[in-house]
Scaffold this active site. Structure first.
Site, PDB file in Angstrom:
ATOM      1  N   GLU A   1       0.856  -1.192   0.000  1.00 16.08           N
ATOM      2  CA  GLU A   1       0.000   0.000   0.000  1.00 16.08           C
ATOM      3  C   GLU A   1       0.880   1.227   0.000  1.00 16.08           C
ATOM      4  O   GLU A   1       1.726   1.383   0.876  1.00 16.08           O
ATOM      5  CB  GLU A   1      -0.886  -0.010   1.234  1.00 16.08           C
TER       6      GLU A   1
ATOM      7  N   CYS B   1      -2.067   8.645   4.328  1.00 11.17           N
ATOM      8  CA  CYS B   1      -2.116   8.449   2.880  1.00 11.17           C
ATOM      9  C   CYS B   1      -3.497   8.811   2.356  1.00 11.17           C
ATOM     10  O   CYS B   1      -3.678   9.099   1.184  1.00 11.17           O
ATOM     11  CB  CYS B   1      -1.720   7.030   2.505  1.00 11.17           C
TER      12      CYS B   1
END
Ligand SMILES: Cc1cc2nc3c(=O)[nH]c(=O)nc-3n(C[C@H](O)[C@H](O)[C@H](O)COP(=O)(O)OP(=O)(O)OC[C@H]3O[C@@H](n4cnc5c(N)ncnc54)[C@H](O)[C@@H]3O)c2cc1C
Length: 1011
Positions: A762, A796
């Site tokens: 990720e 994020c």
């Protein structure tokens, strides 16, 4: 159900005598008010065409009220028409013939259709809002006064998002308090309205919403909020004292209840003004709250007025409580609320002062319910209090019949008169519309449905079968079924998210603060070398078979045991993150909750995953699939969710039977060490094998470039679970890739491979939020601010591109106004030490991060973009020893500039203009990252288009874009945001296992037992 006197006494506190007397008073009031029916405003209100249609068709009502809510912000005729058509075109809505006709005309002459509907909305709003400001409302106030009705003026406005807005509200209140007395001085004297049983009652009465006086009212920092509010309130209260004006504090959401009570008492102790406070009977805490205020008033000798109301935010409280996993603060049935109203009233009546100079509570009733009112009047009588000891208060535009009946009966009656503009008043208006059209509304039953007086005056006692609507939490795990329920895994029920701490509770705050003060992050040396990593890989590889043999059920129990251990040290874990990563209180608490959630959720998924499942029902052939662990897993964790993400990746690998080596982020090894110690303890407890535990879970704090690189590259590593930056992610992906056998140098290496590594990776985001023309500005400003600057933008999922639609161009009014409000709202954020509860923005993770973020900012400034920065308080860096970057907003950034397409990972937001929603979508999608995205719009078609066309992993509509919850919001992106399926989703575990299929021929000599 037969209602007995005992039942009435238990529910409401009313004695038999009081109950009998209330029936007489209530009947009298009903008869008088029904006689006043014709020609009155509130009757007209219900006969208003829009309302009539709304009450007939619930689908039409929902869509119409949603349109009404959006209407004031829509500027262009086409926009209004398109929204209306969208709303009324929703499935299941039957459009009343006159509107359908107007819409048909509208295809030719949109202006005409818009004028018709707009006129109806304006006239509906005018029924509830007495004027645009106090001066324009004076005519209305005089008319009321002449009709024998007093007033309390309220300034409309819901969300105050900046100091500038708070200062504006303060100026308006000061203006009211200083100037209204003169304007109403000429009204003729009215002894009934201007005195109660112990003395004079001020003619000018003003209602104040405390949240309008500070942008940062938050119970988490009750002391700080009260101090900020008092700065603005005390001048108003001193002016009120000087001018003889009564000031009432309205009551808002439950989260502010305790803060409001404390603020009220403190203000009364600071300034000797004529004081009043609204208190809500729909709260389960109502009777305790009532006793608290009565005790205080008696103790301090202060006589104050309590306006007892039922409460205006019932639906919100029910929804909010379930969403946060908190006990519902409001009663579940209308009758419980009504009964509580009567009980609380009796508590207040018992402490009503009987002579001037006595401390206590004078009672005002904010209700239109004749049963509720009559009950209190009867109770007052039976306590020997005269009728004027209680004041009745009702809302402008509602229940005019009742107001006149009360006036005829010689009672003191006051109207609550909101003044203001349509945009800030819309939330108030919609609340009133919903209340008036609700099936629970006494007014509707009394004056629209013309219910039988015996029903209208019946004691509020719940019958059998009454649905308690506040009980959502108790059944939430089964209702949502977010996971299977697995016997003896956790509480054996389906998964449900861990509740966040409710910092509105003073006990919770104190406990948390004490833990934060007492906790230091463990010091962990980042000293594991590639050789250490090599040894760890050896022992992990040796443990693969043994850990597999433990079985999924026991491994699941390890996870739920860790969840329990985390709960036991919950605040301590959060405190470590506050100290180590600079998280604020709420961010740290959410991180801990998410870690617990990963354990509980994956535990429940893993057990059924490892059950062999049969395919088809073929006779003579048994087809099955099953999963097996992949092998040694290396977890490379980030520092920004140092517990949750590290825990999520680790436990997913463990529960699926893979031994794990955890390499924490160099910045946050302390919290990772605690997690790993807990995991080893839990594995030991469940398996009874300390040695196995030590091989199955190993902690490897080392440098990424050396030790991390060695772990990733080693051929014994089967899975790499990584969350972090794009650059490191890509490096890991390429390091994990097998060599090409067609490359001469790679042939030998390829021949030596035993498996291909699986990488769960990720990476970053450059997430956009679109602000459409019909966005709810209050919600959007707060949603964007939190998404962009929460945890200093170091998520994020954080918002870093803001795309504002303005058809009038880059300097048009929509974008200019929105950005101005956002900038002002951002300036209201408190930058400070994260261990303090009132801090909104803490430090960035380290000096290197600061330098990188500042680099982007300097280049943006050098490029000449308009830039707004909040100042970091002087001396903060020295005092805390940490590195701060102030929230920064760049405006009118071209979509191609690095500010608008590179991940900055800090509190920097680039505003991009779009001329239309189409263009906004194009810009939003024109980015390599595909993680989160958001749209604030009240146009159904645009929301639908966003669902189809805004291509990101996690799309959020009309809310902030961070804070994904395990199971509810499976999280993860694509494009350059990552490869792998969503964390916290049902298929996440599949990445950690290998599927196998088995086909067995069960036929022997032509015979199969199933046939
Ligand atoms: C002068 C005045 C000032 C006010 N100021 C405030 C204020 O400061 N803060 C505030 O919150 N409200 C305030 N209100 C609004 C008030 O709280 C009520 O919403 C409104 O008056 C309706 O209550 P009622 O007694 O008139 O009507 P009723 O029809 O008897 O009661 C309706 C109320 O019952 C409650 N209810 C509805 N359904 C349920 C259910 N299923 N379970 C439990 N309870 C339910 C809700 O509170 C709802 O508003 C004020 C009202 C007046 C008249």
């Amino acid at each position: 159900m037969r209602v007995t006197p005992e039942m009435i006494l238990a529910a409401t506190g009313a004695t038999g005598v009081e109950e009998a007397r209330l029936q007489v008073i209530g009947a009298d009031m009903l008869i008088r008010s029904r006689a006043h029916k014709t020609g009155l405003l509130s009757t007209k209100f219900y006969s208003d065409a829009l309302m009539e249609w709304s009450m007939k068709d619930p689908n039409f009502k929902v869509q119409m009220f949603r349109f009404v809510d959006a209407f004031p912000v829509l500027k262009e005729t086409d926009d209004i028409y398109d929204h209306l058509q969208d709303y009324l075109g929703q499935p299941g809505v039957t459009v009343p013939t006159p509107i359908a006709a107007a819409m048909k005309v509208g295809t030719l002459a949109k202006g005409l259709a818009v004028k018709t509907i707009g006129g109806q909305i304006h006239s509906m709003a005018e029924k509830f809002i007495a004027g645009t400001d106090a001066a324009s409302a004076v005519g209305n106030l005089k008319e009321l006064w002449n009709d024998g009705i007093a007033f309390s003026v309220d300034l409309l406005g819901e969300a105050c998002v900046s100091d500038a807005e708070a200062a504006e509200y303060q100026a308006k209140y000061l203006d009211l308090v200083n100037n209204l007395p003169e304007k109403v001085a000429g009204f003729k004297a009215n002894a009934r309205l201007e005195s109660d049983h112990i003395g004079k009652v001020p003619r000018t009465n003003v209602s104040v919403k405390i949240s309008s006086l500070s942008p940062m009212v938050d119970a988490i920092d009750t002391e700080g909020s009260i101090a900020a509010l008092m700065k603005r309130l005390v001048p108003i209260l001193e002016a009120a004292k000087a001018k003889g004006v009564f000031v009432n504090f309205d009551m808002e959401q439950f989260a502010l209840k305790d803060l409001s009570l404390e603020l009220f008492m403190k203000c009364c102790e600071t300034v000797d003004f004529e004081a009043g406070l609204a208190m809500q009977a729909y709260l389960r805490s109502g009777p305790d709250d009532a006793r608290r205020i009565c005790d205080w008033a008696k103790r301090t000798g202060r006589a104050v007025t309590v306006r007892l109301v039922k409460g205006a935010y019932w639906d919100y409280e029910v929804i909010n409580a379930e969403q946060r996993g908190w006990p519902c603060p409001v009663w579940g049935t209308k009758k419980q609320t009504d009964a509580c109203f009567e009980r609380m009233a009796r508590i207040f009546l018992d402490s009503t002062p009987t002579q001037a100079g006595q401390g206590g509570v004078k009672l005002a009733l904010g209700s239109h319910n004749v049963r509720s009112i009559a009950s209190v009047l009867a109770a007052a009588e039976s306590r020997g209090l005269p009728a004027n000891a209680v004041e009745l208060q009702m809302l402008h535009g509602m229940a005019d019949q009742l107001k006149h009946a009360a006036s005829d009966m010689g009672l003191r009656i006051r109207e609550y008169v909101p003044v203001g503009q349509m945009i800030p008043g819309m939330a108030y208006l919609v609340r009133r519309l919903l209340e008036n059209t609700s099936n629970e509304s006494w007014l509707k039953a009394g004056f629209v449905d013309n219910a039988d007086p015996r029903v209208l005056l019946a004691a509020p006692i719940d019958g059998a079968g009454v649905e308690d609507k506040s009980n959502l939490m108790a059944v939430a795990p089964e209702r949502h079924a977010l996971s299977p329920a697995v016997p003896s895994v956790g509480n054996s029920r389906p998964f449900f998210n861990e509740s966040f701490r409710d910092f509105a509770g003073s006990g919770v705050r104190k406990g948390f603060a004490a833990t934060v003060a007492a906790t230091a992050a463990p010091k962990v040396a980042i000293d594991k070398t590639p050789e250490d990593a090599n040894r760890m890989l050896t022992s992990a590889a040796r443990a693969v078979a043994a850990w597999d043999a433990v079985g999924a059920h026991k491994r699941a129990m390890v996870l739920t045991r860790v969840a329990e251990l985390m709960r036991l040290r919950r605040d301590e874990l959060s405190a470590v993150m506050i100290k180590e990563a600079g998280k604020t209180w709420r961010e740290a608490d959410a991180d801990t909750c998410e870690a617990i959630d990963f354990c509980e959720f994956y535990a429940r998924l893993a057990v059924p995953l490892f059950e062999r499942s049969r395919i088809g029902r073929f006779i003579g052939e048994l087809d099955e699939t099953l999963y097996q662990p992949r092998g040694v897993t290396v977890v490379i964790a980030p520092w920004n969710f140092p517990l949750a993400i590290c825990c999520g990746m680790t436990v997913a690998a463990l529960v699926t039977g893979n031994p794990v080596i955890v390499k924490p982020a160099e910045q946050t090894p302390g919290i990772a060490k605690i997690l790993c110690d807990m995991l080893v303890a839990a594995i030991t407890q469940v398996t009874g094998d300390r040695e196995l535990a030590g091989c199955v879970l190993q902690f490897c704090p080392g440098a990424g470039e050396t030790t991390g690189a060695a772990l990733v590259r080693d051929s014994r590593t089967a899975i790499i679970a990584f969350t972090g930056s794009r650059d490191v992610g890509l490096d890991i992906l390429s390091a994990a890739a097998p060599p090409s056998p067609f490359d001469p140098a790679g042939r030998a290496a390829a021949d030596g491979l035993r498996h291909v590594k699986k990488v769960v990776c990720e990476m970053g985001g450059k997430n956009a939020v679109i602000i459409d023309t019909s966005a709810d500005q209050d919600e959007a400003v707060l949603g964007v601010r939190h998404s962009a600057f929460g945890f200093q933008g170091q998520k994020c999922s954080a918002a870093s591109r803001l795309i504002v639609v303005d058809p009038a161009g880059p300097n048009g009014p929509a974008i200019t106004h929105f950005v101005q409000r956002l900038v002002e709202a951002t300036k209201a954020l408190v930058i400070g030490d994260p261990s303090k509860p009132g801090t909104d923005v803490g430090p960035v993770i380290d000096a290197e991060a600061k330098a990188k973020i500042e680099g982007f900012i300097s280049r943006g400034e050098a490029a000449g973009f308009a830039c707004e920065r909040v100042a970091v308080p002087a001396g903060l860096e020295q005092a805390t020893g940490r590195h701060y970057v102030a929230p920064t907003i760049f405006t009118l950034v071209p979509e191609t500039h690095e500010l608008a397409n590179q991940e900055i990972f800090g509190p920097v937001l680039a505003v991009v203009h779009a001329r239309s929603f189409d263009e906004a979508l194009r810009i939003a999608n024109n980015c390599a990252y595909k993680l989160t995205g958001g749209v604030f719009s009240r146009r159904p078609l645009h929301l639908e288009r966003a669902k189809r066309e805004f291509r990101v992993g996690n799309l959020y509509l009309n809310r902030g874009i961070t804070g994904a919850l395990v199971a509810r919001h499976p999280f993860g992106g694509f494009g350059m945001s990552g490869v792998g399926s969503k964390a916290g989703g049902t298929d996440y575990l599949l990445q950690f296992v290998e599927p196998r299929a088995i086909c067995e021929n069960t036929m022997r000599r032509g015979f199969a037992p199933e046939l």
